[in-house]
Scaffold this active site. Structure first.
Site, mmCIF file in Angstrom:
data_model
loop_
_atom_site.group_PDB
_atom_site.id
_atom_site.type_symbol
_atom_site.label_atom_id
_atom_site.label_comp_id
_atom_site.label_asym_id
_atom_site.label_seq_id
_atom_site.Cartn_x
_atom_site.Cartn_y
_atom_site.Cartn_z
ATOM 1 N N HIS A 170 0.813 -1.225 0.000
ATOM 2 C CA HIS A 170 0.000 0.000 0.000
ATOM 3 C C HIS A 170 0.841 1.268 0.000
ATOM 4 O O HIS A 170 0.448 2.286 0.556
ATOM 5 C CB HIS A 170 -0.966 0.023 1.203
ATOM 6 N N ARG A 171 2.027 1.184 -0.585
ATOM 7 C CA ARG A 171 2.936 2.339 -0.655
ATOM 8 C C ARG A 171 3.371 2.851 0.719
ATOM 9 O O ARG A 171 3.840 3.980 0.866
ATOM 10 C CB ARG A 171 2.339 3.489 -1.482
ATOM 11 N N LEU A 172 3.197 2.001 1.749
ATOM 12 C CA LEU A 172 3.672 2.389 3.089
ATOM 13 C C LEU A 172 5.131 1.943 3.207
ATOM 14 O O LEU A 172 5.478 1.049 3.969
ATOM 15 C CB LEU A 172 2.804 1.748 4.180
#
Ligand SMILES: Cc1cc2nc3c(=O)[nH]c(=O)nc-3n(C[C@H](O)[C@H](O)[C@H](O)COP(=O)(O)O)c2cc1C
Length: 192
Positions: A170-172
């Site tokens: 999640h692009r974290l």
């Protein structure tokens, strides 16, 4: 998870050597000139350990001239298929003559002759001039070992900081940073 950035580097580098099809030891090297103007180029990591990260180059090259006036550099490894990068920053010292000689002796003969033939980063009239210089050096050293040219050698980047970035769901993404603190390292996390 190790909290020693050198051990962490070794792990990621070992994985990169398994997975990257080309030059897993390629790294971008950033330097700055006397006016603070930055420049960056790729070099190959040829040695590393707790004492630093070593690359070899021509000591008259632009990067070498930069390092002569500002002996600090940034390194960046980017392993695309692993979706990871490592940033390293620190002071730069010359590798010793014996260390540079030992590495030079492991290079292929053409690379050794190329180091004698090249005035790296200097203007060249045409390719034929370089080829003529190469032929001249081939004749000069015929029948004997090629010694290390006096203007060619190693540089060691002694890290005062590391940043390990890797891709998470999640692009974290995750950024672990390490700053030298006395004999050890102070670790932190950065917002991605
Ligand atoms: C993958 C790759 C690896 C390279 N490795 C080196 C190296 O180890 N040493 C070197 O002097 N140049 C290396 N080069 C060439 C440099 O990127 C650069 O063109 C050259 O050193 C001159 O840089 P300068 O004018 O900024 O000093 C490499 C280039 C590539 C694309």
């Amino acid at each position: 998870m190790s909290d020693d950035p050198f051990i962490l580097f070794d792990r990621w580098f070992a994985e990169a050597r398994e997975s990257e099809p080309n030059d897993p030891n390629a790294m971008a090297l950033a330097t700055a000139d006397a006016h603070g103007r930055p420049s960056v180029r790729m070099v190959l990591l040829k040695g590393h350990g707790a004492d630093g990260f070593v690359f070899y180059t021509n000591r008259g090259s632009r990067k070498a001239r930069d390092l002569a006036v500002d002996a600090q550099a940034g390194l960046l490894f980017h392993w695309k298929s692993l979706r990871r990068q490592i940033r390293i920053e620190g002071a730069v010292t010359h590798a010793g003559d014996a260390e540079s000689d030992a590495y030079f002796a492991t290079r292929g003969r053409d690379s050794q002759l190329g180091a004698w033939a090249s005035d790296q980063s200097q203007p060249l009239d045409d390719r034929a001039t370089f080829e003529a210089r190469f032929a001249e050096m081939t004749a000069r050293f015929e029948g004997r070992d090629v010694p290390r040219p006096p203007n060619w050698g190693g540089y060691r980047v002694v890290p005062d900081s590391f940043e390990f970035w890797h891709d998470r769901a999640h692009r974290l993404h995750e950024r672990r940073v390490f700053a030298r603190a006395g004999d050890g390292w102070r670790e932190g996390l950065l917002f991605p």
